[in-house]
Design an enzyme around this catalytic site. Structure first.
Site, PDB file in Angstrom:
ATOM      1  CB  CYS A  52      -0.984  -0.059   1.162  1.00  0.00           C
ATOM      2  SG  CYS A  52      -2.395   1.037   0.903  1.00  0.00           S
ATOM      3  CG  HIS A  59      -3.362  -3.245   4.182  1.00  0.00           C
ATOM      4  ND1 HIS A  59      -2.195  -2.683   4.618  1.00  0.00           N
ATOM      5  CD2 HIS A  59      -3.958  -2.289   3.430  1.00  0.00           C
ATOM      6  CE1 HIS A  59      -2.093  -1.448   4.166  1.00  0.00           C
ATOM      7  NE2 HIS A  59      -3.138  -1.180   3.434  1.00  0.00           N
TER       8      HIS A  59
HETATM    9  N1  GLN Z   1      -1.908   7.098   1.897  1.00  0.00           N
HETATM   10  C1  GLN Z   1      -2.188   6.125   0.948  1.00  0.00           C
HETATM   11  C2  GLN Z   1      -3.566   6.210   0.342  1.00  0.00           C
HETATM   12  O1  GLN Z   1      -4.571   6.369   1.035  1.00  0.00           O
HETATM   13  C3  GLN Z   1      -1.845   4.753   1.501  1.00  0.00           C
HETATM   14  C4  GLN Z   1      -2.822   4.174   2.476  1.00  0.00           C
HETATM   15  C5  GLN Z   1      -2.375   2.875   3.095  1.00  0.00           C
HETATM   16  O2  GLN Z   1      -1.196   2.526   3.137  1.00  0.00           O
HETATM   17  N2  GLN Z   1      -3.336   2.127   3.633  1.00  0.00           N
HETATM   18  O3  GLN Z   1      -3.663   6.122  -0.836  1.00  0.00           O
END
Ligand code: GLN
Length: 260
Positions: A104, A204
């Protein structure tokens, strides 16, 4: 730098795992990936030396596997410059076929650029030829259970929650194809990216405890990185992981957004 060497007595082979920013980049229990890796290594009688590297610390001289978890824009802003300074080493390791798993926010920063919802541009390490753009605040996020298929791994299950939309450049290969979920951008059906043995993904979960073939693929690639291409592992059944995978797949099929 914190080191934790879990080496079973029967282990004749050990992998060196670098975990980047475990104290900063750890949303949705991405740290579970490290725990799953250690547990699987124990089951396979492979030693697992974990080296945690956070802000301001240097990378070790060598690594057989690199992990980085997700984080929101705030955390990504904290690590971006530090990660950029480590970029040349990480790119060199990728060229030497060290496996990596970037999840992510970590995946976004392993790409070329991440433009946050505030319009700020965070340069990435450019390991994947991908660019990520977050829409303005208030726009819908890509959230939900995911079912995807990755070549050489099979069915993958996970959970995604990201604002950023990732677009593959001409040199990028997707890691997987989504059947349920948004994937990189909710439009083209791609999920993550793969470059040599390095994998970037939005999944995740934690991801590895529910996806044993992916865990084994990373361990095998790490062993081959250290000991050469004729290394093999004898798979050991892990009924608990198989059940976790099956129930997450069922949930994704029932509740996950059907990818257009
Ligand atoms: N900040 C990023 C987004 O929302 C990554 C989010 C995350 O790692 N869950 O796109």
């Amino acid at each position: 730098m914190i080191e934790d060497a879990a080496v079973p007595e029967s282990a004749t082979r050990t992998i060196r795992v670098v975990v980047l920013y475990p104290d900063v980049m750890n949303v949705y229990a991405d740290r579970g990936n490290v725990i799953a890796l250690q547990a699987r290594c124990r089951a396979l009688a492979v030693g697992c030396e974990v080296i945690e590297v956070t802000l301001g610390e240097s990378l070790p001289v060598e690594a057989d596997l690199v992990l980085i978890g997700g984080g929101q824009d705030r955390e990504q802003r904290r690590v971006a410059a530090d990660l950029e300074a480590k970029g040349a080493t990480l790119r060199a390791w990728a060229e030497q076929d060290a496996p990596m798993l970037a999840v992510c926010g970590g995946f976004q920063l392993f790409g070329r650029l991440y433009r946050t919802s505030a319009g700020e541009e965070l340069p990435g390490v450019g390991l994947f030829d991908v660019t990520t753009v977050a829409p303005a605040p208030g726009a819908p996020r890509c959230v939900g259970d995911v079912l995807a298929f990755a070549e050489g791994v099979g069915e993958l299950v996970g959970f995604e929650n990201h604002g950023g939309r990732t677009y593959l450049g001409p040199r990028a290969q997707p890691f997987a194809r989504v059947e349920h979920g948004f994937g990189n951008n909710g439009i083209d059906g791609t999920e993550g990216a793969v470059y040599r043995q390095a994998i970037g993904t939005y999944l995740h979960g934690s991801l590895l405890p529910k996806n044993l073939p992916l865990t084994d693929r990373l361990i095998l690639a790490a062993l081959r990185h250290r000991y050469g291409s004729d290394v093999h592992i004898e798979p050991v059944d892990e009924p608990y992981a198989a059940r976790a995978h099956a129930s997450a797949a069922q949930v994704a099929r029932q509740r996950g957004r059907v990818t257009p």
